[in-house]
Design a protein around this motif. Structure first.
Motif, PDB file in Angstrom:
ATOM      1  N   ILE A 119      10.070 -11.055 -38.888  1.00  0.00           N
ATOM      2  CA  ILE A 119       9.273  -9.995 -39.125  1.00  0.00           C
ATOM      3  C   ILE A 119       9.207  -9.831 -37.563  1.00  0.00           C
ATOM      4  CG2 ILE A 119       6.937  -8.774 -38.021  1.00  0.00           C
ATOM      5  CD1 ILE A 119       7.985  -8.858 -41.618  1.00  0.00           C
ATOM      6  N   LEU A 120       9.618 -10.993 -36.928  1.00  0.00           N
ATOM      7  CA  LEU A 120       9.944 -10.855 -35.659  1.00  0.00           C
ATOM      8  C   LEU A 120      10.831 -10.645 -35.252  1.00  0.00           C
ATOM      9  CD1 LEU A 120       7.874 -13.851 -33.709  1.00  0.00           C
ATOM     10  CD2 LEU A 120       7.514 -11.007 -33.089  1.00  0.00           C
ATOM     11  N   LEU A 121      11.966 -11.043 -36.298  1.00  0.00           N
ATOM     12  CA  LEU A 121      13.660 -10.665 -36.273  1.00  0.00           C
ATOM     13  C   LEU A 121      13.341  -9.189 -36.472  1.00  0.00           C
ATOM     14  CD1 LEU A 121      15.599 -13.540 -37.822  1.00  0.00           C
ATOM     15  CD2 LEU A 121      16.043 -12.653 -35.458  1.00  0.00           C
ATOM     16  N   TYR A 122      12.846  -8.937 -37.176  1.00  0.00           N
ATOM     17  CA  TYR A 122      13.443  -7.721 -37.864  1.00  0.00           C
ATOM     18  C   TYR A 122      12.478  -6.546 -36.148  1.00  0.00           C
ATOM     19  CZ  TYR A 122      11.985  -3.012 -40.484  1.00  0.00           C
ATOM     20  OH  TYR A 122      12.074  -1.979 -41.152  1.00  0.00           O
ATOM     21  N   ALA A 123      11.507  -6.620 -35.945  1.00  0.00           N
ATOM     22  CA  ALA A 123      10.893  -5.670 -34.729  1.00  0.00           C
ATOM     23  C   ALA A 123      11.856  -6.281 -33.846  1.00  0.00           C
ATOM     24  CB  ALA A 123       9.605  -6.372 -34.637  1.00  0.00           C
ATOM     25  N   LYS A 124      12.659  -7.030 -33.642  1.00  0.00           N
ATOM     26  CA  LYS A 124      13.354  -7.534 -32.072  1.00  0.00           C
ATOM     27  C   LYS A 124      14.157  -6.572 -32.567  1.00  0.00           C
ATOM     28  CE  LYS A 124      16.450 -10.437 -29.743  1.00  0.00           C
ATOM     29  NZ  LYS A 124      18.072  -9.428 -30.625  1.00  0.00           N
ATOM     30  N   ASP A 125      15.115  -6.246 -34.349  1.00  0.00           N
ATOM     31  CA  ASP A 125      15.582  -5.410 -33.554  1.00  0.00           C
ATOM     32  C   ASP A 125      16.213  -3.814 -33.619  1.00  0.00           C
ATOM     33  OD1 ASP A 125      18.786  -5.044 -35.647  1.00  0.00           O
ATOM     34  OD2 ASP A 125      17.421  -4.105 -37.116  1.00  0.00           O
ATOM     35  N   GLU A 126      14.609  -3.338 -34.781  1.00  0.00           N
ATOM     36  CA  GLU A 126      14.077  -2.484 -34.374  1.00  0.00           C
ATOM     37  C   GLU A 126      14.123  -1.637 -33.008  1.00  0.00           C
ATOM     38  OE1 GLU A 126      12.863  -0.249 -37.391  1.00  0.00           O
ATOM     39  OE2 GLU A 126      14.638  -1.081 -37.787  1.00  0.00           O
ATOM     40  N   VAL A 127      13.280  -2.677 -31.990  1.00  0.00           N
ATOM     41  CA  VAL A 127      13.281  -1.485 -30.961  1.00  0.00           C
ATOM     42  C   VAL A 127      13.974  -2.221 -29.829  1.00  0.00           C
ATOM     43  CG1 VAL A 127      11.069  -2.484 -30.942  1.00  0.00           C
ATOM     44  CG2 VAL A 127      12.078  -4.521 -29.548  1.00  0.00           C
ATOM     45  N   SER A 128      15.003  -3.012 -30.673  1.00  0.00           N
ATOM     46  CA  SER A 128      16.431  -2.868 -29.857  1.00  0.00           C
ATOM     47  C   SER A 128      17.738  -2.020 -29.889  1.00  0.00           C
ATOM     48  CB  SER A 128      17.023  -4.565 -29.571  1.00  0.00           C
ATOM     49  OG  SER A 128      17.523  -4.712 -31.055  1.00  0.00           O
ATOM     50  N   PHE A 129      17.235  -1.303 -30.669  1.00  0.00           N
ATOM     51  CA  PHE A 129      18.278  -0.165 -31.269  1.00  0.00           C
ATOM     52  C   PHE A 129      18.912   0.953 -30.400  1.00  0.00           C
ATOM     53  CE2 PHE A 129      18.666  -0.639 -35.638  1.00  0.00           C
ATOM     54  CZ  PHE A 129      19.636  -0.115 -35.939  1.00  0.00           C
ATOM     55  N   ASP A 130      19.927   0.892 -29.672  1.00  0.00           N
ATOM     56  CA  ASP A 130      21.031   1.468 -28.707  1.00  0.00           C
ATOM     57  C   ASP A 130      20.547   0.866 -27.349  1.00  0.00           C
ATOM     58  OD1 ASP A 130      21.621   3.513 -30.760  1.00  0.00           O
ATOM     59  OD2 ASP A 130      19.679   4.000 -30.576  1.00  0.00           O
ATOM     60  N   GLN A 131      19.928  -0.140 -26.974  1.00  0.00           N
ATOM     61  CA  GLN A 131      19.336  -0.951 -25.608  1.00  0.00           C
ATOM     62  C   GLN A 131      20.720  -1.665 -25.529  1.00  0.00           C
ATOM     63  OE1 GLN A 131      16.078  -0.777 -24.297  1.00  0.00           O
ATOM     64  NE2 GLN A 131      15.007   0.043 -25.942  1.00  0.00           N
ATOM     65  N   PHE A 132      21.484  -1.699 -26.507  1.00  0.00           N
ATOM     66  CA  PHE A 132      22.942  -2.584 -25.447  1.00  0.00           C
ATOM     67  C   PHE A 132      24.501  -2.097 -24.773  1.00  0.00           C
ATOM     68  CE2 PHE A 132      24.584  -0.470 -29.608  1.00  0.00           C
ATOM     69  CZ  PHE A 132      25.548   0.143 -29.420  1.00  0.00           C
ATOM     70  N   HIS A 133      23.799   0.353 -24.505  1.00  0.00           N
ATOM     71  CA  HIS A 133      24.557   0.748 -23.755  1.00  0.00           C
ATOM     72  C   HIS A 133      24.258   0.243 -22.487  1.00  0.00           C
ATOM     73  CE1 HIS A 133      26.356   2.601 -27.125  1.00  0.00           C
ATOM     74  NE2 HIS A 133      25.220   2.656 -27.192  1.00  0.00           N
ATOM     75  N   ALA A 134      25.220  -0.133 -21.437  1.00  0.00           N
ATOM     76  CA  ALA A 134      25.016   0.190 -19.999  1.00  0.00           C
ATOM     77  C   ALA A 134      23.642   0.916 -19.586  1.00  0.00           C
ATOM     78  CB  ALA A 134      25.864  -0.462 -19.447  1.00  0.00           C
ATOM     79  N   ASN A 135      24.564   2.085 -20.395  1.00  0.00           N
ATOM     80  CA  ASN A 135      24.019   3.446 -19.453  1.00  0.00           C
ATOM     81  C   ASN A 135      22.906   3.529 -20.033  1.00  0.00           C
ATOM     82  OD1 ASN A 135      25.948   3.833 -17.180  1.00  0.00           O
ATOM     83  ND2 ASN A 135      26.997   4.910 -19.018  1.00  0.00           N
ATOM     84  N   SER A 136      22.027   3.432 -21.411  1.00  0.00           N
ATOM     85  CA  SER A 136      20.734   3.482 -22.083  1.00  0.00           C
ATOM     86  C   SER A 136      19.159   4.400 -21.340  1.00  0.00           C
ATOM     87  CB  SER A 136      20.687   2.158 -22.749  1.00  0.00           C
ATOM     88  OG  SER A 136      20.204   1.198 -22.371  1.00  0.00           O
ATOM     89  N   PRO A 137      19.207   3.240 -20.230  1.00  0.00           N
ATOM     90  CA  PRO A 137      17.660   3.687 -19.719  1.00  0.00           C
ATOM     91  C   PRO A 137      17.878   5.845 -19.703  1.00  0.00           C
ATOM     92  CG  PRO A 137      18.365   1.768 -19.037  1.00  0.00           C
ATOM     93  CD  PRO A 137      19.994   2.351 -19.677  1.00  0.00           C
ATOM     94  N   ASN A 138      19.501   6.131 -18.783  1.00  0.00           N
ATOM     95  CA  ASN A 138      19.318   7.254 -18.350  1.00  0.00           C
ATOM     96  C   ASN A 138      19.907   7.988 -19.195  1.00  0.00           C
ATOM     97  OD1 ASN A 138      18.922   6.828 -15.646  1.00  0.00           O
ATOM     98  ND2 ASN A 138      20.520   5.546 -16.302  1.00  0.00           N
ATOM     99  N   ILE A 139      20.195   7.709 -20.713  1.00  0.00           N
ATOM    100  CA  ILE A 139      21.437   8.812 -22.009  1.00  0.00           C
ATOM    101  C   ILE A 139      20.264   9.631 -22.718  1.00  0.00           C
ATOM    102  CG2 ILE A 139      22.557   8.564 -23.872  1.00  0.00           C
ATOM    103  CD1 ILE A 139      23.996   6.080 -22.937  1.00  0.00           C
ATOM    104  N   TYR A 140      19.721  10.467 -22.816  1.00  0.00           N
ATOM    105  CA  TYR A 140      19.232  12.088 -23.343  1.00  0.00           C
ATOM    106  C   TYR A 140      19.774  12.567 -24.580  1.00  0.00           C
ATOM    107  CZ  TYR A 140      15.957   9.907 -20.033  1.00  0.00           C
ATOM    108  OH  TYR A 140      15.148   9.572 -18.435  1.00  0.00           O
ATOM    109  N   ARG A 141      19.275  12.859 -25.223  1.00  0.00           N
ATOM    110  CA  ARG A 141      20.118  13.460 -26.648  1.00  0.00           C
ATOM    111  C   ARG A 141      19.191  15.415 -26.115  1.00  0.00           C
ATOM    112  NH1 ARG A 141      19.123  13.467 -33.004  1.00  0.00           N
ATOM    113  NH2 ARG A 141      17.175  13.548 -32.926  1.00  0.00           N
ATOM    114  N   ILE A 142      20.218  16.137 -26.651  1.00  0.00           N
ATOM    115  CA  ILE A 142      19.559  17.754 -26.253  1.00  0.00           C
ATOM    116  C   ILE A 142      18.743  18.016 -27.232  1.00  0.00           C
ATOM    117  CG2 ILE A 142      20.056  19.883 -25.270  1.00  0.00           C
ATOM    118  CD1 ILE A 142      22.253  18.660 -23.654  1.00  0.00           C
TER     119      ILE A 142
END
Length: 883
Positions: A119-142
């Motif tokens: 479950i820790l593996l699963y949870a880590k994967d769920e919350v890590s979705f799309d976090q690998f992008h360098a710009n992820s904190p500043n990317i938004y969907r309209i």
């Protein structure tokens, strides 16, 4: 005068006292003690002699140790190297001597820890979705939403059209870049073979905004030329057999142009495979070019068919950016808003907002869709986490219960340790050490277990997790915390209880726990409450799943084949039907639009009614065996049917409020076109059962293209029919790829998520029951050992095996039965809330609760009765001889 000193004790007592300050030699002392005790009892064979022996020894010890000054026998708590080694040695030997007890705890804790790790593996994967992008904190969907005149939100979507990205980027300074992302299928030709592949059109800034590395090619220029293409490494291998394919060409046909031909696209880049925790997963990328067939969409603010992402400046204020976006929209679309309001009577106000890119994966309101993949329902994450915590909690409960239940067998050891100078804290450290030693062994086995079950878990959870993820620093810290928490939870209470025993009572064998250990009984009840709760939940999910896949859909999907053919004209459909029906195994051929069209019309002279728009011909309803309940079906006898007549379903009639629907007028006001209702179609489930049947309208308008056709075949002719369909299709449409699917299989696939989670719940419940049962088995074993003399006496007095078995099992069955009192209301509340998510669902059946009760009691009875029968069959002479 009688001496104040008690009689001189055996020689070992003097030796014991002479070494009172050297507890690391306790092992050899205990050996001497057991030998002396065995000799005395064996010599006399009398309880009287045994008690006299202990009275003399304890009297001397009490005089020397308790009545004399305590400072002569210091008990300062010092953890020396020898003490730690002694604790470890004693813990290892204790666990090795009690193999069944140790095995039960290790197995239970291993399964619990393995479940928690997964479950820790699963949870880590769920919350890590799309976090690998360098710009992820500043990317938004309209995103956009509609607000009615009363100020209430009436709709929201994460999709936009072509115009939003460029307009907002030009009018809002905080937006550094935008990327539009639109997925569809294009035909790709390789030699004589034609296949339909999913491709994505994106802006040239794609690789600047997102961190998808290229194995070859320049990310800044890879998508600038009109006929350039970027392939994933898997697609490059699949199409060319190599990853070194820069400059090579691939033949592709634009699906948006019905007159398009295969054109060469030059490979300008090869991208690494998209990470498994990415919402954007692609194999083929081409530049975002708006062709002539779509030019009308380029300035239309009201189209919503693609995702648009923006990259903001790090210091941008999100609320200010959204305010500026709406100012741009209201200014640029001012005339269009007025036109839509006048032409379609739209009164709802449209507002734009921004959704953080990393929030899409677990969003319930605005999930990742329309080309974005792997959206997750957070509800299932909560359920999975709950199951893992339940399993771990039950494993810890087993440890506590078994340790406390075994405590009477260790009472003499504790008493002697206290007598010779061990402080309570030293005993606590000793028992916690045993707990942590068990946890270490369990942790190692849990790692092995995770590696073994990870492929199955990945299949069930639709993940691609690997054991290497365990070495992530955050997970390592999480597992360390899990290990420490489990060790403390499992060992702290037993350590406190065991270390608090009165040495006099333990050595006189006057210590009793049975009958008053409320925590012990409460933990057993809690354990089976959790197990019963999961049993009820699993039975409910299984029943709901069976209901979904077996419910009558209102049409016959058996032996019904669906074949895609984009832009199928009326003439092509008629020719296809004639050619296919030359085979007597083909019963019917019916064309239909592809996908799902949604629009609205005006009814009752002004009211808007939204519906699903179907383009069919007269053969469609008979082919899927859906009846017309009022009026008539389309017919070639009436030419006006193809231009000015429509059919509606019963849901349409109800929502329109018509008492007599035949002859009613529906007004396609945005096309200045009106139609007359000629028939009412019986409601059927044209989508999955997770959505209620909505209004549906059928038309035959020539301006609406077909996109696929249904073929009804005779039972038992699947092989020959499929061969005939494939040959006919490839002969008539050689430039189109041929794909088909059986509709009954497709309908079952709609519930793959429910099927997988049903399996996960089943496995979780089985593990929970298994751990509960092995704990119950251990408790039953210890209880039988403790009552062995009582059983021997009862057998001597004439008790039967059945009565003794009933005696030994009754206490445990009462506890299991009590757990149902708590499990039933909790389960009722939980499944009632869960079933509310389904518009078509089972009722809460009392038989599910009865089945769960019978299963829990039966499993508990079988577990306990095995040891009870074994004890009842034991020769009473053997159990009474040791007295």
């Amino acid at each position: 005068m009688k001496s104040k000193l008690p009689p001189q004790p055996p020689i070992w007592a003097d030796k014991l006292l002479s070494l009172v300050c050297a507890p690391h030699l306790l092992e050899s002392i205990l050996g001497d003690l057991h030998e002396e005790f065995d000799y005395q009892v064996g010599e006399s064979g009398e309880r009287k002699a045994r008690m006299r022996y202990w009275r003399e020894a304890l009297g001397f010890l009490k005089w020397r140790y308790i009545k004399r000054p305590k400072k002569r026998y210091p008990s300062t708590f010092i953890l020396s190297h020898d003490m730690i080694r002694n604790y470890f040695t004693m813990a290892r030997r204790t666990l090795a001597y009690n193999k069944v007890y140790s095995l039960i705890n290790v197995v239970g804790l291993s399964i619990g820890l393995a479940a928690a790790m997964l479950i820790l593996l699963y949870a880590k994967d769920e919350v890590s979705f799309d976090q690998f992008h360098a710009n992820s904190p500043n990317i938004y969907r309209i995103t956009n939403k509609y607000i009615n005149p009363a100020g209430k939100q009436v709709g929201a979507t994460g999709n936009t059209g072509y115009v939003a990205g460029p307009k907002f980027a030009a009018g809002v300074p905080e937006i550094k870049a935008f990327v539009r992302y639109h997925g569809h299928r294009n035909d790709i030709k390789k030699g004589e073979e034609i296949k339909s592949e999913e491709i994505f059109r994106v802006d040239s800034s794609f690789f600047s905004v997102f961190s998808f590395p290229l194995l070859s090619g320049n990310p800044k220029t890879a998508l600038k030329e009109p006929r350039s293409v970027v392939l994933s490494e898997d697609m490059a291998e699949k199409h060319f057999g190599s990853k070194d394919v820069l400059g090579r060409t691939i033949l592709m046909k634009d699906s948006f142009d019905k007159d398009a031909r295969f054109e060469p696209y030059t490979v300008t880049g090869v991208a690494k495979k998209s990470p498994q925790n990415s919402s954007i997963r692609f194999d083929i990328l081409i530049p975002m070019i708006i062709g002539q067939s779509e030019i009308y969409r380029a300035t239309n603010w009201f189209n919503t068919f693609m995702n648009t992402f923006v990259l903001l400046n790090p210091e941008a204020n999100l609320a200010q950016v959204e305010r500026k976006m709406n100012l741009v929209y209201n200014a640029d679309a001012k005339e269009a808003i007025k036109e839509v309001a006048q032409k379609y009577g739209m009164k709802d106000k449209k507002e734009y907002s921004l959704q953080p890119f990393t929030d899409m994966h677990l969003s319930a309101e605005l999930p990742s869709d329309n080309g974005l993949v792997r959206h997750s329902n957070p509800q299932w994450s909560y359920i999975l986490t709950g199951i893992a915590l339940f399993i771990l909690a039950i494993a810890c409960i087993n440890f506590v219960n078994l340790t406390v239940a075994r405590s009477l067998r260790r009472a003499k050891e504790i008493g002697i340790r206290k007598v010779v100078g061990s402080g309570r804290m030293q005993l606590v450290i000793q028992f916690l050490g045993e707990s942590f030693l068990l946890c270490i062994v369990s942790f190692i086995f849990a790692l092995v277990l995770v590696q073994l079950v990870l492929p199955t878990f990945n299949h069930l959870a639709d993940k691609a997790l690997a054991l290497s993820y365990l070495f992530d620093i955050n997970l390592v810290l999480g597992y360390l915390a899990l290990f420490l928490t489990t060790g403390l939870l499992a060992g702290f209470y037993p350590a406190i209880v065991l270390s608090g025993y009165d040495p006099v009572k333990t050595l006189y064998q006057r210590l009793q726990l049975s009958g008053k250990n409320y925590l012990h009984t409460s933990l057993v009840v809690l354990q089976f409450t959790i197990a019963s709760f999961l049993i009820i939940g699993t039975l409910t999910i299984n029943s709901q799943f069976n209901y979904l896949i077996n419910k009558d859909l209102g049409y016959n999907d058996e032996h019904l084949i669906s074949v895609e053919k984009p832009n199928l004209t009326r003439e092509q459909a008629q020719l296809l039907r004639q050619e296919l029906q030359k085979d007597p195994s083909i019963i019917a051929v019916a064309p239909k639009n592809n996908g799902r069209w949604n629009t609205s019309v005006k009814v009752n002279r002004g009211a808007d009614l939204a519906f699903t728009y179907e383009t069919v011909d007269p053969e469609y309803l008979p082919a899927i065996q859906v009846p017309v309940v009022r009026g008539r079906n389309f017919s070639t006898v009436f030419p006006a049917d193809s231009t000015s007549s429509v059919l509606v379903n019963e849901a349409f009639v109800r929502q329109a409020g018509w008492k007599d629907p035949i002859g009613q007028i529906v007004d396609f006001s945005y096309e200045n076109f009106k139609c007359k209702v000629i028939g009412v179609v019986k409601d059927y489930h044209y989508t999955d059962l997770n959505e209620k049947i909505g209004p549906q309208l059928f038309a035959m308008r020539p301006s609406n293209p077909y996109g696929r056709f249904f073929v009804k075949i005779k039972p038992g002719t699947e092989t020959s029919s499929l061969r005939h369909i494939a040959e006919t299709y490839t002969r008539l449409f050689p430039l189109n790829p041929y794909t088909y699917q059986f509709m009954d299989d497709e309908n079952v696939k709609r519930y793959e998520s429910e099927a997988k989670w049903r399996q996960i719940m089943l496995f979780g419940t089985v593990l929970t029951i298994f751990i509960s049962c092995i704990g119950l088995f251990g408790l039953a074993t210890l209880s039988a050992q403790r009552r062995s003399k009582e059983v021997g006496i009862r057998k001597v007095m004439g008790a039967s095996v059945a009565s003794i078995t009933r005696l030994l099992t009754s206490d445990f069955l009462k506890l299991v039965s009590s757990s149902l009192v708590f499990a039933f209301p909790l389960a009722y509340y939980a499944i009632d809330k869960w079933l509310q998510n389904y518009p078509y669902r089972i009722g809460i059946d009392v038989f599910i609760f009865l089945e769960a009760a019978l299963l829990a009691v039966a499993v508990a009875f079988l577990t306990v009765s095995f040891q009870s029968v074994r004890t009842a069959l034991t020769n009473p002479v053997k159990s009474l001889r040791s007295e």
